[in-house]
Design a protein around this motif. Sequence first.
Motif, short mmCIF file in Angstrom:
data_model
loop_
_atom_site.label_atom_id
_atom_site.label_comp_id
_atom_site.label_asym_id
_atom_site.label_seq_id
_atom_site.Cartn_x
_atom_site.Cartn_y
_atom_site.Cartn_z
N MET A 1 0.84 -1.47 0.30
CA MET A 1 0.01 -0.18 0.12
C MET A 1 1.15 1.23 -0.12
SD MET A 1 -3.17 1.13 2.90
CE MET A 1 -3.92 -0.13 1.65
N PRO A 3 1.97 4.93 0.74
CA PRO A 3 2.11 6.41 1.82
C PRO A 3 1.38 6.76 1.91
CG PRO A 3 4.03 6.31 0.78
CD PRO A 3 3.50 5.01 0.22
N ARG A 71 -9.78 1.53 3.09
CA ARG A 71 -7.95 1.88 2.29
C ARG A 71 -8.03 1.16 3.34
NH1 ARG A 71 -4.84 5.49 -0.46
NH2 ARG A 71 -2.51 4.95 1.25
N PRO A 73 -6.05 0.48 6.08
CA PRO A 73 -4.00 0.45 6.20
C PRO A 73 -3.85 -1.00 7.36
CG PRO A 73 -5.14 2.28 7.28
CD PRO A 73 -6.44 1.61 6.87
N ARG A 74 -3.05 -1.25 7.42
CA ARG A 74 -2.29 -2.36 8.88
C ARG A 74 -2.71 -1.20 10.04
NH1 ARG A 74 2.67 -3.83 8.69
NH2 ARG A 74 3.43 -1.99 8.13
N ALA A 77 0.39 0.81 10.70
CA ALA A 77 0.81 1.84 9.96
C ALA A 77 0.45 3.26 10.10
CB ALA A 77 0.94 1.52 8.24
N LEU A 78 -0.21 3.27 10.69
CA LEU A 78 -1.21 4.75 11.48
C LEU A 78 -0.27 5.02 12.80
CD1 LEU A 78 -5.10 3.25 12.03
CD2 LEU A 78 -4.00 4.53 9.61
N ASP A 97 4.68 1.72 4.58
CA ASP A 97 3.11 2.58 3.92
C ASP A 97 2.60 2.59 4.40
OD1 ASP A 97 3.41 -0.27 5.99
OD2 ASP A 97 1.69 -0.77 5.30
N HIS A 99 1.00 5.66 7.59
CA HIS A 99 -0.18 6.78 6.99
C HIS A 99 -0.31 7.97 8.46
CE1 HIS A 99 -1.46 3.81 5.03
NE2 HIS A 99 -2.86 4.35 4.73
#
Length: 152
Positions: A1, A3, A71, A73-74, A77-78, A97, A99
């Motif tokens: 994914m 960024p 979306r 996101p993992r 990754a947040l 990746d 976010h």
Amino acid sequence: MRPAIVLVHPEIAGNTGSVGRTCVALDLDLCLIRPYGFEITDRNVRRAGLDYWKHVRLQEFDGWDDFLARRAPRPEALFLFEDFGARSVYDVEFPTDFHLVFGQETVGLPQAVLDGRDDRLVRLPMRSPYIRSLNLANAATAAAYQALRGTL
């Protein structure tokens, strides 16, 4: 994914346009989560993004849950940016990746976004005791450059 910079309920068109310009410069996606305090077609968004706005990889979501579902996101990754974040942006290892999530200019992130994510809170350190926060566009840009450190 890919960024991304994520703006949750942005209020000021100029800030969103400036963040969009940063996203184009750094090859990041821009995720916007409704509601907004302006119309996305507002000339101020385009003015701040200048003629780069057409190159913004924009994704819009109807709310936080819609963002998480579509979306996807993992969780690792947040990175939620708040002035009370326990970790400095300089102490974080950002995955490719990432976010970077920012809230409204006046009130920050909604409690529903923060709940259960204390380990994802990050802050931009400030040396002066005279200011509480940075302008959203400036904060997002500083965080994005730090997240990409060593890859540019």
